[in-house]
Motif scaffolding. Sequence first.
Motif, PDB file in Angstrom:
ATOM      1  N   ILE A  85       0.964  -1.151   0.165  1.00 49.56           N
ATOM      2  CA  ILE A  85      -0.135   0.044  -0.111  1.00 49.56           C
ATOM      3  C   ILE A  85       0.259   1.127  -0.026  1.00 49.56           C
ATOM      4  N   GLY A  86       1.881   1.166   0.630  1.00 52.15           N
ATOM      5  CA  GLY A  86       3.347   3.259   0.630  1.00 52.15           C
ATOM      6  C   GLY A  86       3.073   2.605  -0.516  1.00 52.15           C
ATOM      7  N   ARG A  87       3.800   1.750  -1.148  1.00 49.47           N
ATOM      8  CA  ARG A  87       4.278   1.889  -2.563  1.00 49.47           C
ATOM      9  C   ARG A  87       2.916   2.321  -3.967  1.00 49.47           C
ATOM     10  N   MET A  90       3.099   6.344  -2.401  1.00 46.95           N
ATOM     11  CA  MET A  90       4.609   7.236  -3.742  1.00 46.95           C
ATOM     12  C   MET A  90       4.542   7.179  -5.181  1.00 46.95           C
ATOM     13  N   ALA A  91       3.055   5.690  -5.608  1.00 48.04           N
ATOM     14  CA  ALA A  91       3.596   5.624  -7.502  1.00 48.04           C
ATOM     15  C   ALA A  91       2.622   7.003  -7.248  1.00 48.04           C
ATOM     16  N   ALA A  92       0.974   6.653  -6.905  1.00 47.10           N
ATOM     17  CA  ALA A  92       0.146   7.549  -7.197  1.00 47.10           C
ATOM     18  C   ALA A  92       1.078   8.986  -7.087  1.00 47.10           C
ATOM     19  N   ALA A  93       1.467   9.171  -5.960  1.00 47.09           N
ATOM     20  CA  ALA A  93       2.346  10.516  -5.264  1.00 47.09           C
ATOM     21  C   ALA A  93       2.930  11.300  -6.546  1.00 47.09           C
ATOM     22  N   LEU A  94       4.016  10.338  -6.626  1.00 46.13           N
ATOM     23  CA  LEU A  94       4.742  11.301  -7.528  1.00 46.13           C
ATOM     24  C   LEU A  94       4.716  11.248  -8.848  1.00 46.13           C
ATOM     25  N   GLU A  95       3.500   9.824  -9.540  1.00 49.42           N
ATOM     26  CA  GLU A  95       3.036  10.295 -10.996  1.00 49.42           C
ATOM     27  C   GLU A  95       1.661  11.624 -10.937  1.00 49.42           C
ATOM     28  N   ARG A  96       1.804  12.306  -9.463  1.00 47.74           N
ATOM     29  CA  ARG A  96       1.095  13.821  -9.490  1.00 47.74           C
ATOM     30  C   ARG A  96       2.182  14.995  -9.658  1.00 47.74           C
ATOM     31  N   CYS A  97       3.437  13.994  -9.795  1.00 46.75           N
ATOM     32  CA  CYS A  97       4.607  15.390  -9.268  1.00 46.75           C
ATOM     33  C   CYS A  97       5.629  14.803 -10.601  1.00 46.75           C
ATOM     34  N   GLY A  99       7.618  15.081 -13.393  1.00 51.66           N
ATOM     35  CA  GLY A  99       8.361  16.827 -14.105  1.00 51.66           C
ATOM     36  C   GLY A  99       8.693  18.200 -13.222  1.00 51.66           C
ATOM     37  N   ARG A 100       8.489  17.639 -11.993  1.00 51.04           N
ATOM     38  CA  ARG A 100       8.943  18.810 -10.833  1.00 51.04           C
ATOM     39  C   ARG A 100      10.139  17.938  -9.791  1.00 51.04           C
ATOM     40  N   THR A 101      10.240  18.719  -9.362  1.00 47.23           N
ATOM     41  CA  THR A 101      11.298  17.962  -8.039  1.00 47.23           C
ATOM     42  C   THR A 101      10.291  18.030  -6.940  1.00 47.23           C
ATOM     43  N   VAL A 102      10.336  17.134  -5.845  1.00 41.35           N
ATOM     44  CA  VAL A 102      10.339  16.853  -4.575  1.00 41.35           C
ATOM     45  C   VAL A 102      11.310  16.403  -3.291  1.00 41.35           C
ATOM     46  N   LEU A 103      11.239  17.068  -2.450  1.00 35.59           N
ATOM     47  CA  LEU A 103      11.373  17.045  -1.225  1.00 35.59           C
ATOM     48  C   LEU A 103      10.596  16.311  -0.047  1.00 35.59           C
ATOM     49  N   LEU A 104      11.122  15.192   0.578  1.00 34.73           N
ATOM     50  CA  LEU A 104      10.815  15.488   2.075  1.00 34.73           C
ATOM     51  C   LEU A 104      11.994  14.825   2.823  1.00 34.73           C
ATOM     52  N   GLU A 105      11.804  15.220   4.085  1.00 34.23           N
ATOM     53  CA  GLU A 105      12.321  14.566   5.324  1.00 34.23           C
ATOM     54  C   GLU A 105      12.156  13.182   6.205  1.00 34.23           C
ATOM     55  N   VAL A 106      12.667  12.721   6.882  1.00 31.85           N
ATOM     56  CA  VAL A 106      12.299  11.947   7.326  1.00 31.85           C
ATOM     57  C   VAL A 106      13.433  11.331   8.225  1.00 31.85           C
ATOM     58  N   ALA A 107      12.864  10.973   9.787  1.00 31.85           N
ATOM     59  CA  ALA A 107      13.419  10.495  10.678  1.00 31.85           C
ATOM     60  C   ALA A 107      14.507   9.337  10.084  1.00 31.85           C
ATOM     61  N   ALA A 108      16.046   9.484  10.635  1.00 31.94           N
ATOM     62  CA  ALA A 108      16.900   8.929   9.889  1.00 31.94           C
ATOM     63  C   ALA A 108      17.357   7.635  10.755  1.00 31.94           C
ATOM     64  N   GLY A 109      16.467   7.515  11.898  1.00 33.23           N
ATOM     65  CA  GLY A 109      15.798   6.216  12.172  1.00 33.23           C
ATOM     66  C   GLY A 109      15.354   4.753  11.570  1.00 33.23           C
ATOM     67  N   ASN A 110      14.263   6.004  10.800  1.00 34.70           N
ATOM     68  CA  ASN A 110      12.859   4.992   9.526  1.00 34.70           C
ATOM     69  C   ASN A 110      12.900   4.799   8.356  1.00 34.70           C
ATOM     70  N   GLU A 111      14.247   3.620   8.963  1.00 37.65           N
ATOM     71  CA  GLU A 111      15.204   2.732   7.806  1.00 37.65           C
ATOM     72  C   GLU A 111      13.365   1.980   7.128  1.00 37.65           C
ATOM     73  N   SER A 112      12.610   1.795   7.256  1.00 39.13           N
ATOM     74  CA  SER A 112      11.479   1.485   6.006  1.00 39.13           C
ATOM     75  C   SER A 112      11.583   2.240   5.385  1.00 39.13           C
ATOM     76  N   ALA A 113      11.062   3.293   5.633  1.00 43.22           N
ATOM     77  CA  ALA A 113      10.575   4.787   5.291  1.00 43.22           C
ATOM     78  C   ALA A 113      12.137   4.999   3.925  1.00 43.22           C
ATOM     79  N   ALA A 115      14.032   3.125   3.179  1.00 40.86           N
ATOM     80  CA  ALA A 115      14.286   2.162   2.560  1.00 40.86           C
ATOM     81  C   ALA A 115      13.172   2.647   0.943  1.00 40.86           C
ATOM     82  N   LEU A 116      11.578   2.390   1.511  1.00 33.98           N
ATOM     83  CA  LEU A 116      11.213   3.161   0.356  1.00 33.98           C
ATOM     84  C   LEU A 116      10.707   4.069  -0.434  1.00 33.98           C
ATOM     85  N   TYR A 117      11.473   5.091   0.078  1.00 32.22           N
ATOM     86  CA  TYR A 117      11.110   6.561  -1.210  1.00 32.22           C
ATOM     87  C   TYR A 117      13.436   5.810  -1.536  1.00 32.22           C
ATOM     88  N   GLY A 118      13.985   5.265  -0.870  1.00 32.15           N
ATOM     89  CA  GLY A 118      15.491   5.235  -1.937  1.00 32.15           C
ATOM     90  C   GLY A 118      14.588   4.208  -2.484  1.00 32.15           C
TER      91      GLY A 118
END
Length: 147
Positions: A85-87, A90-97, A99-113, A115-118
């Motif tokens: 579901i997270g994937r 993310m796919a739907a969100a990035l489809e909306r973006c 041609g644009r640059t997207v920024l986010l911040e995430v807690a350094a210890g949130n390894e699963s997030a 990895a998802l973003y990477g």
Amino acid sequence: MRPAIRPAVAADLDAVSGLDAACFGAEAWSTVSWSSEFARADRVILVADEGDVVGYVVLLVPPVEVDVVELLRIAVRPEERRTGIGRQLMAAALERCAGRTVLLEVAAGNESAIALYGGYGFEQISRRRGYYAGGEDAVIMRWRETA
């Protein structure tokens, strides 16, 4: 059954706010804050719907095309995590973006997030030391659509 990813509507407010509280606890946004998010023209809120809301993503999308988009929040009901579901969100969100640059911040210890973003091509561009309560660092990540 795969959830439908769709734009949030006003009737989703309580479900999204409740899911946020379940996922983020003391760091959850208040219902008043969520109400404000739903009312803003520069917000895109997508929900994963399986008959009820099981996930959401929130984007700040400035009207000027050259301005960066910010991924403000993403969450999936705890018992639905690691089901894709997270994937999907993310796919739907990035489809909306496109041609644009997207920024986010995430807690350094949130390894699963992280990895998802990477997995979607986000790269770490900065770090905010001691940003979160308890002194945890925030990792700033950027996504640029590649041709």
